[in-house]
Structure formats: structure tokens, C-alpha cells
Design a protein around this motif. Structure first.
Motif, PDB file in Angstrom:
ATOM      1  N   GLU A  99       0.802  -1.223   0.000  1.00 23.48           N
ATOM      2  CA  GLU A  99       0.000   0.000   0.000  1.00 23.48           C
ATOM      3  C   GLU A  99       0.836   1.274   0.000  1.00 23.48           C
ATOM      4  O   GLU A  99       0.483   2.248  -0.658  1.00 23.48           O
ATOM      5  CB  GLU A  99      -0.915  -0.009   1.229  1.00 23.48           C
ATOM      6  N   GLY A 100       1.928   1.334   0.725  1.00 27.95           N
ATOM      7  CA  GLY A 100       2.630   2.598   0.948  1.00 27.95           C
ATOM      8  C   GLY A 100       3.591   3.014  -0.133  1.00 27.95           C
ATOM      9  O   GLY A 100       4.710   3.471   0.157  1.00 27.95           O
ATOM     10  N   ILE A 101       3.203   2.888  -1.405  1.00 31.70           N
ATOM     11  CA  ILE A 101       4.116   3.223  -2.503  1.00 31.70           C
ATOM     12  C   ILE A 101       3.518   4.282  -3.427  1.00 31.70           C
ATOM     13  O   ILE A 101       3.894   4.382  -4.586  1.00 31.70           O
ATOM     14  CB  ILE A 101       4.486   1.971  -3.312  1.00 31.70           C
ATOM     15  N   LEU A 102       2.591   5.082  -2.907  1.00 28.18           N
ATOM     16  CA  LEU A 102       1.940   6.092  -3.738  1.00 28.18           C
ATOM     17  C   LEU A 102       2.690   7.414  -3.713  1.00 28.18           C
ATOM     18  O   LEU A 102       3.394   7.738  -2.749  1.00 28.18           O
ATOM     19  CB  LEU A 102       0.497   6.280  -3.279  1.00 28.18           C
ATOM     20  N   GLY A 103       2.520   8.194  -4.761  1.00 31.09           N
ATOM     21  CA  GLY A 103       3.245   9.445  -4.932  1.00 31.09           C
ATOM     22  C   GLY A 103       2.895  10.498  -3.906  1.00 31.09           C
ATOM     23  O   GLY A 103       1.803  10.517  -3.351  1.00 31.09           O
ATOM     24  N   ASP A 104       3.850  11.406  -3.667  1.00 31.98           N
ATOM     25  CA  ASP A 104       3.652  12.534  -2.762  1.00 31.98           C
ATOM     26  C   ASP A 104       3.548  13.823  -3.577  1.00 31.98           C
ATOM     27  O   ASP A 104       3.534  13.805  -4.813  1.00 31.98           O
ATOM     28  CB  ASP A 104       4.803  12.608  -1.741  1.00 31.98           C
ATOM     29  N   GLY A 105       3.471  14.950  -2.867  1.00 38.51           N
ATOM     30  CA  GLY A 105       3.330  16.236  -3.548  1.00 38.51           C
ATOM     31  C   GLY A 105       4.467  16.531  -4.503  1.00 38.51           C
ATOM     32  O   GLY A 105       4.254  17.062  -5.596  1.00 38.51           O
ATOM     33  N   GLN A 106       5.694  16.193  -4.106  1.00 37.71           N
ATOM     34  CA  GLN A 106       6.853  16.444  -4.955  1.00 37.71           C
ATOM     35  C   GLN A 106       6.793  15.616  -6.231  1.00 37.71           C
ATOM     36  O   GLN A 106       7.166  16.067  -7.317  1.00 37.71           O
ATOM     37  CB  GLN A 106       8.148  16.136  -4.190  1.00 37.71           C
TER      38      GLN A 106
END
Length: 303
Positions: free
Chosen positions: A60-67
Motif C-alpha cells: 500500500e505505501g508506494i503512492l506518490g507525494d506532492g513532490q
């Protein structure tokens, strides 16, 4: 492993993607560094919820961030298109005087179209810079999660909509439960996402922006058709945008089919390989109104 759509455990492993291959594709095709999202993750798995047909990536924890999204927008002109097919369709489904909530409103382009049509609307958005741009246009936008907003405003809206958002959400059930909670009984839920059948362009599982950290899951017509079995909604319309709406995708669509058939049906793939480009371009153009394109929109009503 549980389905993000149903919460049940009826899921099936479809395939795996070596992490290094994903990182290289983003670097080579989009000039975006994604390595930080995959630390300690040697491979990404793709599962299918067998009850709905929805496909989702793990872990689950492989999604993009703001950058990540800033990097995409910087070097890829047109990443945030404004003239969207699904916007036009959605407006045709909204009546004057109805109260509308848009989840993931960006800088407010759709809200602006609603305002011009004298439709009462507000937007939820997590990007503070986007909210600031929207507020400069006189739009009402709030930095809230849909779960929090729905808890404070249940049974409030005639229409709740989101465009190109749901494919980025891992906790689909929480998102949809909240969106439905915010609706009045008989209200409309309008969702626009990329169409995957089962992948973008039907066959290309390596289509870059379909992979994490960009997308959490892959939607198709069947997945939306099955949603009423698990949510208090009734389908009104599920429409796939025709390929003719996005002519620049005609060549990649044909190339993806050709590559697929080279592997699964060498004779057909070989024949497709010798068709001159001008010929297949004309053929795809002629058939494109009947070929499923890159987006799908689903409209439901709350029971």
C-alpha cells in the motif's frame, strides 16, 4: 490481502513488476525519480478483486507525494488537462439549483465551469497551492478529506463528483462510503477515471502512468457495474470515452495491440507488423468512434 473495494479477501495475484523496472521506466520516459517510494520493496504485486474485477497494487505505501506530482507537471506539459470530456458530461447531469461537492478539485477548473453555469458548488483539495489558486478565482475550496467532510455534512449534496482521483486512492471503500454518506437520498455520485481493460490501451501493462507511485488501482466498466452489490447505490450510466476523442492515442493503441498479439498470437502479430503506418492510422481513425478510449465515467444514484 483484502480487496480495497469490498473489504473481503476474495483476491487473486495477477502479476508482479520488478521495482527496478518501474524506476527505470519513470526515469527514461518521464524524467522522474521514483526510487524513494520503493525502498525495501523488491517487487510490486498486482492483485484483482475477483468479486468486482478491480485491480490494485501492493504494498500500500508506494503512492506518490506532492513532490512527485510537481515533478510530473514540470516536465510533462498537459499532465493537468483542462478541457476534459468527463467534465462536459458531468455538467449535463447536474440541474440548476443543485448543490455539488467535488472531491479532489485541483485548482478549481471544474468548479469554475459550475460557477459559470450558476450551480452552487464547493471543492475539497489537499494541495494548498491549488486551493490558493482556486480561491483567487472566487471559488469555495477546503483542505479536507472526504471522510472528515462527510462526517460533518451527511446527506447534504445533490451531486458528489470526482475526476481522475479514485485511481490514486488505495482505501477505496472508505472513500466511497464517505462520498455516498455526503449525498442526499436520490443524489448522484459521478466518478471519472482512466479506463483499463484490463490495462491502458487494453494490453500494455507497462504503460508508465498506470504504474505506482502514480496509480493505486485500475478501473474498468465491469468494476463499476459490480459496485452496487457492495454499496447503497444504483447505476444510472457507465460510459467509456471513444478513442476518437483522443486522436493522439491512436498510434500507441495500435502499437500496444500489435505487441500483445506478437506474444499471444504470432501470426496475427506478424501481420500487424507489416501493415504500413499510413494504412493502420487510417484504419484506426475510421474505427476509433467504436474503440474504447482512455477514460470512463460512471453515474450512480444513492438509494
Amino acid at each position: 490481502m483484502k480487496s480495497p473495494v469490498t473489504g473481503g479477501n476474495r483476491v487473486e495475484l495477477i502479476t508482479t513488476f520488478p521495482t527496478e523496472s518501474i524506476v527505470k521506466i519513470y526515469e527514461d520516459k518521464l524524467n522522474v525519480d521514483t526510487r524513494r517510494f520503493f525502498k525495501g520493496v523488491p517487487a510490486v504485486e498486482l492483485y484483482e478483486c475477483t468479486e468486482t474485477g478491480y485491480r490494485f497494487y501492493a504494498p500500500e505505501g508506494i503512492l506518490g507525494d506532492g513532490q512527485f506530482y510537481a515533478d510530473l507537471n514540470k516536465d510533462n506539459e498537459g499532465y493537468y488537462p483542462t478541457n476534459k470530456w468527463e467534465h462536459k458530461y458531468a455538467i449535463s447531469q447536474i440541474k440548476p439549483g443543485e448543490k455539488v461537492l467535488e472531491i479532489g478539485a485541483g485548482d478549481g477548473f471544474f468548479l469554475e465551469q459550475l460557477k459559470k453555469a450558476n450551480i452552487d458548488a464547493i471543492g475539497l483539495e489537499l494541495n494548498l497551492d491549488a486551493i490558493a489558486k482556486g480561491e483567487k478565482k472566487g471559488l469555495r475550496m477546503y483542505n479536507e478529506m472526504i471522510e472528515d467532510h462527510a462526517a460533518a455534512h451527511p446527506d447534504t449534496y445533490d451531486v458528489v463528483c470526482c475526476f481522475q482521483v479514485l485511481e490514486h486512492i488505495y482505501q477505496v471503500k472508505s472513500f466511497l462510503d464517505a462520498a455516498i454518506k455526503a449525498l442526499k437520498k436520490g443524489g448522484k455520485l459521478i466518478i471519472g477515471v482512466p479506463n483499463n481493460n484490463p490495462y491502458m490501451f487494453k494490453q500494455d501493462k507497462w504503460q508508465t502512468l498506470n504504474l505506482p507511485p502514480h496509480h493505486a488501482g485500475l478501473w474498468n466498466r465491469k468494476a463499476f457495474t459490480e459496485l452496487p452489490k457492495f454499496y447503497n447505490i444504483t447505476p444510472l450510466d457507465i460510459i467509456v470515452e471513444p478513442l476518437s476523442n483522443t486522436k493522439e492515442y491512436a498510434k500507441p493503441w495500435y502499437v500496444a495491440q500489435r505487441s500483445y498479439y506478437k506474444e499471444t498470437s504470432p501470426v496475427l502479430g506478424g501481420l500487424m507488423s507489416i501493415v504500413p503506418r499510413p494504412i493502420y492510422k487510417l484504419a484506426v481513425k475510421a474505427l476509433s468512434p467504436w474503440i474504447d478510449g482512455i477514460n470512463i465515467i460512471a453515474v450512480f444514484t444513492k438509494n
